[in-house]
Design a protein around this motif. Sequence first.
Motif, PDB file in Angstrom:
ATOM      1  N   LEU A 177     -39.978  28.759 -39.726  1.00  0.00           N
ATOM      2  CA  LEU A 177     -39.700  27.357 -39.447  1.00  0.00           C
ATOM      3  C   LEU A 177     -38.224  27.013 -39.633  1.00  0.00           C
ATOM      4  CD1 LEU A 177     -40.694  24.558 -38.670  1.00  0.00           C
ATOM      5  CD2 LEU A 177     -41.283  24.166 -41.080  1.00  0.00           C
ATOM      6  N   PRO A 178     -37.576  27.361 -40.787  1.00  0.00           N
ATOM      7  CA  PRO A 178     -36.140  27.089 -40.910  1.00  0.00           C
ATOM      8  C   PRO A 178     -35.308  27.776 -39.824  1.00  0.00           C
ATOM      9  CG  PRO A 178     -37.076  27.619 -43.047  1.00  0.00           C
ATOM     10  CD  PRO A 178     -38.136  27.920 -42.034  1.00  0.00           C
ATOM     11  N   PHE A 179     -35.707  29.001 -39.469  1.00  0.00           N
ATOM     12  CA  PHE A 179     -34.983  29.710 -38.416  1.00  0.00           C
ATOM     13  C   PHE A 179     -35.096  28.972 -37.091  1.00  0.00           C
ATOM     14  CE2 PHE A 179     -34.823  32.853 -34.987  1.00  0.00           C
ATOM     15  CZ  PHE A 179     -33.598  33.433 -35.239  1.00  0.00           C
ATOM     16  N   ALA A 180     -36.311  28.487 -36.765  1.00  0.00           N
ATOM     17  CA  ALA A 180     -36.512  27.745 -35.515  1.00  0.00           C
ATOM     18  C   ALA A 180     -35.720  26.438 -35.520  1.00  0.00           C
ATOM     19  CB  ALA A 180     -38.000  27.463 -35.316  1.00  0.00           C
ATOM     20  N   ILE A 181     -35.695  25.756 -36.667  1.00  0.00           N
ATOM     21  CA  ILE A 181     -34.915  24.517 -36.770  1.00  0.00           C
ATOM     22  C   ILE A 181     -33.427  24.817 -36.581  1.00  0.00           C
ATOM     23  CG2 ILE A 181     -34.220  22.648 -38.324  1.00  0.00           C
ATOM     24  CD1 ILE A 181     -37.012  22.777 -39.564  1.00  0.00           C
ATOM     25  N   GLY A 182     -32.980  25.937 -37.181  1.00  0.00           N
ATOM     26  CA  GLY A 182     -31.584  26.341 -36.996  1.00  0.00           C
ATOM     27  C   GLY A 182     -31.254  26.592 -35.537  1.00  0.00           C
ATOM     28  N   GLN A 183     -32.191  27.227 -34.819  1.00  0.00           N
ATOM     29  CA  GLN A 183     -31.987  27.456 -33.387  1.00  0.00           C
ATOM     30  C   GLN A 183     -31.848  26.129 -32.636  1.00  0.00           C
ATOM     31  OE1 GLN A 183     -32.563  30.797 -31.089  1.00  0.00           O
ATOM     32  NE2 GLN A 183     -31.045  30.890 -32.735  1.00  0.00           N
ATOM     33  N   LEU A 184     -32.704  25.162 -32.987  1.00  0.00           N
ATOM     34  CA  LEU A 184     -32.650  23.858 -32.325  1.00  0.00           C
ATOM     35  C   LEU A 184     -31.356  23.118 -32.638  1.00  0.00           C
ATOM     36  CD1 LEU A 184     -36.332  22.647 -32.880  1.00  0.00           C
ATOM     37  CD2 LEU A 184     -35.317  23.480 -30.743  1.00  0.00           C
ATOM     38  N   CYS A 185     -30.844  23.307 -33.857  1.00  0.00           N
ATOM     39  CA  CYS A 185     -29.632  22.603 -34.283  1.00  0.00           C
ATOM     40  C   CYS A 185     -28.354  23.355 -33.919  1.00  0.00           C
ATOM     41  CB  CYS A 185     -29.650  22.369 -35.794  1.00  0.00           C
ATOM     42  SG  CYS A 185     -30.965  21.274 -36.372  1.00  0.00           S
ATOM     43  N   ARG A 186     -28.501  24.520 -33.333  1.00  0.00           N
ATOM     44  CA  ARG A 186     -27.342  25.364 -33.053  1.00  0.00           C
ATOM     45  C   ARG A 186     -26.260  24.651 -32.249  1.00  0.00           C
ATOM     46  NH1 ARG A 186     -25.367  29.222 -29.416  1.00  0.00           N
ATOM     47  NH2 ARG A 186     -24.246  30.881 -30.496  1.00  0.00           N
ATOM     48  N   PRO A 187     -26.586  23.906 -31.203  1.00  0.00           N
ATOM     49  CA  PRO A 187     -25.508  23.222 -30.461  1.00  0.00           C
ATOM     50  C   PRO A 187     -24.691  22.270 -31.321  1.00  0.00           C
ATOM     51  CG  PRO A 187     -27.545  23.224 -29.192  1.00  0.00           C
ATOM     52  CD  PRO A 187     -27.902  23.694 -30.566  1.00  0.00           C
ATOM     53  N   LEU A 188     -25.302  21.746 -32.389  1.00  0.00           N
ATOM     54  CA  LEU A 188     -24.623  20.761 -33.228  1.00  0.00           C
ATOM     55  C   LEU A 188     -23.786  21.394 -34.335  1.00  0.00           C
ATOM     56  CD1 LEU A 188     -27.573  18.212 -33.662  1.00  0.00           C
ATOM     57  CD2 LEU A 188     -25.684  18.104 -32.023  1.00  0.00           C
ATOM     58  N   VAL A 189     -24.205  22.573 -34.831  1.00  0.00           N
ATOM     59  CA  VAL A 189     -23.563  23.124 -36.031  1.00  0.00           C
ATOM     60  C   VAL A 189     -22.904  24.483 -35.820  1.00  0.00           C
ATOM     61  CG1 VAL A 189     -25.176  21.889 -37.541  1.00  0.00           C
ATOM     62  CG2 VAL A 189     -25.714  24.233 -36.815  1.00  0.00           C
ATOM     63  N   SER A 190     -23.088  25.118 -34.664  1.00  0.00           N
ATOM     64  CA  SER A 190     -22.565  26.474 -34.491  1.00  0.00           C
ATOM     65  C   SER A 190     -21.042  26.521 -34.616  1.00  0.00           C
ATOM     66  CB  SER A 190     -22.996  27.041 -33.137  1.00  0.00           C
ATOM     67  OG  SER A 190     -22.492  26.256 -32.067  1.00  0.00           O
ATOM     68  N   ALA A 191     -20.352  25.522 -34.064  1.00  0.00           N
ATOM     69  CA  ALA A 191     -18.890  25.513 -34.148  1.00  0.00           C
ATOM     70  C   ALA A 191     -18.437  25.398 -35.599  1.00  0.00           C
ATOM     71  CB  ALA A 191     -18.326  24.361 -33.320  1.00  0.00           C
ATOM     72  N   PHE A 192     -19.101  24.547 -36.367  1.00  0.00           N
ATOM     73  CA  PHE A 192     -18.773  24.391 -37.796  1.00  0.00           C
ATOM     74  C   PHE A 192     -18.968  25.699 -38.537  1.00  0.00           C
ATOM     75  CE2 PHE A 192     -20.313  23.691 -42.113  1.00  0.00           C
ATOM     76  CZ  PHE A 192     -19.271  22.974 -42.671  1.00  0.00           C
ATOM     77  N   LEU A 193     -20.072  26.400 -38.265  1.00  0.00           N
ATOM     78  CA  LEU A 193     -20.362  27.652 -38.958  1.00  0.00           C
ATOM     79  C   LEU A 193     -19.374  28.748 -38.588  1.00  0.00           C
ATOM     80  CD1 LEU A 193     -24.270  27.741 -38.773  1.00  0.00           C
ATOM     81  CD2 LEU A 193     -22.820  27.138 -40.723  1.00  0.00           C
ATOM     82  N   GLN A 194     -18.893  28.742 -37.355  1.00  0.00           N
ATOM     83  CA  GLN A 194     -17.883  29.719 -36.957  1.00  0.00           C
ATOM     84  C   GLN A 194     -16.579  29.483 -37.693  1.00  0.00           C
ATOM     85  OE1 GLN A 194     -17.449  29.931 -32.704  1.00  0.00           O
ATOM     86  NE2 GLN A 194     -19.582  30.507 -32.369  1.00  0.00           N
ATOM     87  N   ARG A 195     -16.250  28.203 -37.955  1.00  0.00           N
ATOM     88  CA  ARG A 195     -15.022  27.886 -38.699  1.00  0.00           C
ATOM     89  C   ARG A 195     -15.171  28.176 -40.185  1.00  0.00           C
ATOM     90  NH1 ARG A 195     -15.337  23.121 -35.582  1.00  0.00           N
ATOM     91  NH2 ARG A 195     -15.927  21.960 -37.468  1.00  0.00           N
ATOM     92  N   HIS A 196     -16.407  28.182 -40.691  1.00  0.00           N
ATOM     93  CA  HIS A 196     -16.657  28.394 -42.120  1.00  0.00           C
ATOM     94  C   HIS A 196     -17.621  29.577 -42.292  1.00  0.00           C
ATOM     95  CE1 HIS A 196     -15.500  24.141 -41.678  1.00  0.00           C
ATOM     96  NE2 HIS A 196     -14.935  24.272 -42.868  1.00  0.00           N
ATOM     97  N   ALA A 197     -17.161  30.747 -41.862  1.00  0.00           N
ATOM     98  CA  ALA A 197     -18.013  31.942 -41.891  1.00  0.00           C
ATOM     99  C   ALA A 197     -18.408  32.338 -43.309  1.00  0.00           C
ATOM    100  CB  ALA A 197     -17.286  33.102 -41.209  1.00  0.00           C
ATOM    101  N   ARG A 198     -17.580  31.978 -44.298  1.00  0.00           N
ATOM    102  CA  ARG A 198     -17.878  32.354 -45.679  1.00  0.00           C
ATOM    103  C   ARG A 198     -19.096  31.616 -46.225  1.00  0.00           C
ATOM    104  NH1 ARG A 198     -14.196  35.243 -48.447  1.00  0.00           N
ATOM    105  NH2 ARG A 198     -14.981  34.415 -50.414  1.00  0.00           N
ATOM    106  N   LEU A 199     -19.498  30.533 -45.564  1.00  0.00           N
ATOM    107  CA  LEU A 199     -20.669  29.794 -46.030  1.00  0.00           C
ATOM    108  C   LEU A 199     -21.923  30.663 -45.959  1.00  0.00           C
ATOM    109  CD1 LEU A 199     -22.101  27.192 -46.923  1.00  0.00           C
ATOM    110  CD2 LEU A 199     -22.229  26.523 -44.516  1.00  0.00           C
ATOM    111  N   THR A 200     -22.087  31.372 -44.839  1.00  0.00           N
ATOM    112  CA  THR A 200     -23.248  32.257 -44.712  1.00  0.00           C
ATOM    113  C   THR A 200     -23.159  33.415 -45.683  1.00  0.00           C
ATOM    114  OG1 THR A 200     -23.401  31.687 -42.365  1.00  0.00           O
ATOM    115  CG2 THR A 200     -24.601  33.640 -43.094  1.00  0.00           C
ATOM    116  N   GLN A 201     -21.949  33.951 -45.871  1.00  0.00           N
ATOM    117  CA  GLN A 201     -21.766  35.047 -46.826  1.00  0.00           C
ATOM    118  C   GLN A 201     -22.129  34.605 -48.238  1.00  0.00           C
ATOM    119  OE1 GLN A 201     -17.696  36.285 -47.929  1.00  0.00           O
ATOM    120  NE2 GLN A 201     -18.292  38.367 -47.334  1.00  0.00           N
ATOM    121  N   PHE A 202     -21.695  33.411 -48.623  1.00  0.00           N
ATOM    122  CA  PHE A 202     -22.023  32.874 -49.939  1.00  0.00           C
ATOM    123  C   PHE A 202     -23.532  32.677 -50.083  1.00  0.00           C
ATOM    124  CE2 PHE A 202     -22.953  29.152 -52.574  1.00  0.00           C
ATOM    125  CZ  PHE A 202     -22.382  29.536 -53.786  1.00  0.00           C
ATOM    126  N   THR A 203     -24.180  32.191 -49.031  1.00  0.00           N
ATOM    127  CA  THR A 203     -25.621  31.977 -49.069  1.00  0.00           C
ATOM    128  C   THR A 203     -26.368  33.299 -49.154  1.00  0.00           C
ATOM    129  OG1 THR A 203     -25.286  30.013 -47.688  1.00  0.00           O
ATOM    130  CG2 THR A 203     -27.546  30.793 -47.951  1.00  0.00           C
TER     131      THR A 203
END
Length: 336
Positions: A177-203
């Motif tokens: 479910l979280p993965f599917a929600i992330g897919q749906l939200c990708r157009p809104l947050v993908s650019a932010f996540l690319q600029r802050h790649a360390r966020l995923t690494q920290f998580t």
Amino acid sequence: MHLFVRKILLDPFLLLLLSAMLIAAVLPARGEAADLLHWIVTAAIALLFFLYGAKLSPAAVASGLLHWRLQSLVLVCTYGIFPVLGLVASHLLRGHLPDDLVLGILFLCLLPSTVQSSIAFTSIARGNVAAAITSASLSNLAGVFVTPLLVGLVIGTHGGDGFDLSSVGDIALQILLPFAIGQLCRPLVSAFLQRHARLTQFTDRGAILLVVYSAFSEGMVAGIWSHVDGTDLLWILATACVLLALILAITALLGKLFGFSREDQITILFCGSKKSLATGVPMAGILFAGQSVSLVVLPLMIFHQIQLFVCALLAERFASQPETASTAVQTSERRV
């Protein structure tokens, strides 16, 4: 050898893993604190998979689902090769360990792969994360049915009696479910996540540290360490190390033998070599009701800690290696 020792002693993430275990040994979560920790771990894992969903393009997810050769090999390693290793190990250990501990070693070899750490280590090592998500999820979904059947066939326990199928729903809610929600939200947050790649690494690393602390806390509170002597513990440690070394070597060899790419080889290595403590402990309580469950799960707990340390070392080693041109192109394509 000296470089290997220095790597273990100086690697920050491995030091954090050791610190999490030591803190759990001294200050394990109990009562309401343990309940709160359970929800925090659940939230951290959900956030992790939301971020994976938001980062991965739908094309990458589809390729992971359609990568049937990789998925098949991981399942064969998890539910075919690993159980055979467990049968051999349990046969050799009879007479050296109490029956419940021998049973526990065989049981851990019948379990599904981990989910969060398999994917997190694959991500750290720059493997095929889309395929890792699919492999780990399929392994756990299959394990709901396959593990009890294997327990019934191999150990002689009727694994299907009273087995709780609600774990399928737990997997869906916590991961898919979280993965599917992330897919749906990708157009809104993908650019932010690319600029802050360390966020995923920290998580990634934060979720693994929370799982380690939570798992070790449960073992300390249950007092399972007081039920074995030093010789038993050495036998379990040695067996766990040998089992992990063998399955890592086999998965690495098969990945190369069947001509998989470097990214896919990393995925096969991490998804096909580990066993899930989060799935194993609840299953043991159901499948071995009336037996010494704490002793049955002790080999799994030890194996779980060893696999996290070894795989953390391997993931950091892969991450430190320079990307080949083809790998860099594949990585950039997945992020488009």
